[in-house]
Enzyme design. Structure first.
Site, PDB file in Angstrom:
ATOM      1  N   TYR A 140       4.579 -21.694 -68.052  1.00  0.00           N
ATOM      2  CA  TYR A 140       5.859 -20.972 -68.084  1.00  0.00           C
ATOM      3  C   TYR A 140       5.636 -19.589 -68.801  1.00  0.00           C
ATOM      4  O   TYR A 140       6.136 -18.448 -68.067  1.00  0.00           O
ATOM      5  CB  TYR A 140       6.999 -21.725 -69.026  1.00  0.00           C
ATOM      6  CG  TYR A 140       8.064 -21.046 -69.318  1.00  0.00           C
ATOM      7  CD1 TYR A 140       9.119 -20.852 -68.243  1.00  0.00           C
ATOM      8  CD2 TYR A 140       8.370 -20.440 -70.532  1.00  0.00           C
ATOM      9  CE1 TYR A 140      10.306 -20.269 -68.472  1.00  0.00           C
ATOM     10  CE2 TYR A 140       9.561 -20.030 -70.879  1.00  0.00           C
ATOM     11  CZ  TYR A 140      10.411 -19.898 -69.925  1.00  0.00           C
ATOM     12  OH  TYR A 140      11.701 -19.180 -70.082  1.00  0.00           O
ATOM     13  N   SER A 178      11.145 -13.679 -70.684  1.00  0.00           N
ATOM     14  CA  SER A 178      11.117 -14.716 -71.587  1.00  0.00           C
ATOM     15  C   SER A 178      10.254 -14.093 -72.882  1.00  0.00           C
ATOM     16  O   SER A 178       9.394 -13.513 -72.750  1.00  0.00           O
ATOM     17  CB  SER A 178      10.869 -16.212 -71.576  1.00  0.00           C
ATOM     18  OG  SER A 178      10.524 -16.692 -72.620  1.00  0.00           O
TER      19      SER A 178
END
Length: 274
Positions: free
Chosen positions: A179, A165
């Site tokens: 995250y 990501s």
């Protein structure tokens, strides 16, 4: 049909990117193994993969369980004989109400004149919340990669694509430090394993997407209204998020034999991180 006679295993094929990747690889001629923890999403993905012309094996699997991952790969070998391509897509993403509150707070902080202070995200994350992200996003990637390499090393061929990501390479997801940390770990793992196995013709790379225009995120865009959307686009020169098909096309390339990429992190992100 660049992937004819290849077997591709894609994890996390619920609505969004995972399903799009599986369908894209099916259209390239691959036989496809798919997994998800949600049986309804898994069944829907299987229908679409088969409609794209592929033989498909659907396995319910929680990738945070080493035992379930081992069983999934055993089923893939029994059904298709081997695995040639692994796409580690399964992941927890920050989509709970508390995550939305943090996200809105960060965007307002970035794009509204206000006094500077701590946003107090990390100090409020519980042990359980932190661990959940590592169990799926990091341990799951390791478990699947380990099983894939046990097949790929003897056959001296493999392609592994880890879905990281933009959160792992920038501060764009500062609202979710758990995250971000997990995706940063995926990137570091990608580079390490890539160096280890490239000599066996196993190419390991990562894609680090920016915002993905999934149905869930499109709902969020509707909720925040025009002013909120305009604030969000201040950080994205392209003025929109990437579609699942755009991201799947990048994965298709990394999963193919048409490149010389080893240990690279490709980040399609609309200019959000340059």
């Amino acid at each position: 049909m660049h992937m004819a006679n290849k077997v591709a295993l894609v994890t996390g094929v619920g609505p969004g990117l995972g399903k799009a990747i599986a369908v894209t690889l099916a259209r390239e001629g691959a036989n496809v193994v798919i997994c998800d923890v949600n049986e309804t999403s898994l069944a829907e993905a299987r229908q679409e993969v088969e409609a794209a012309g592929a033989n498909c094996l659907a396995v319910r699997c929680d990738v945070s369980s080493s035992a379930e991952v081992t069983d999934m790969f055993a089923a893939a070998v029994e059904h298709f004989g081997s695995v040639h391509v692994l796409v580690n897509n399964a992941a927890l993403t920050p989509n709970r109400p508390t995550d939305t509150e943090r996200r809105n707070q960060l965007y307002a902080y970035l794009h509204t004149p206000m006094a500077r202070d701590s946003l107090r995200f990390t100090s409020e994350i519980s042990d359980e919340e932190w661990q959940r992200y590592w169990d799926v996003n990091v341990h799951g990637v390791f478990y699947c990669t380990r099983e894939a390499l046990r097949l790929m090393q003897p056959q001296r061929y493999g392609r592994i694509v880890n879905i990281a990501s933009i959160a792992g390479i920038s501060s764009r997801s500062a609202h979710s430090p758990h995250y971000s940390a997990s995706k940063g770990a995926v990137i570091a793992f990608t580079r390490s394993v890539a160096m280890e196995v490239a000599g066996a013709n196993i190419f390991v790379n990562a894609m680090a997407p920016g915002g993905v225009a999934t149905p869930a995120f499109n709902e969020y865009l509707e909720q925040i209204g025009e002013a909120g959307r305009n604030r969000l686009w201040q950080g994205c020169p392209a003025g929109r998020f990437g579609t699942v098909d755009e991201y799947a096309a990048t994965v298709r390339h990394l999963a193919s034999d048409e490149h010389y990429l080893v240990g690279q992190v490709i980040s399609p992100n609309g200019g959000s991180a340059i």
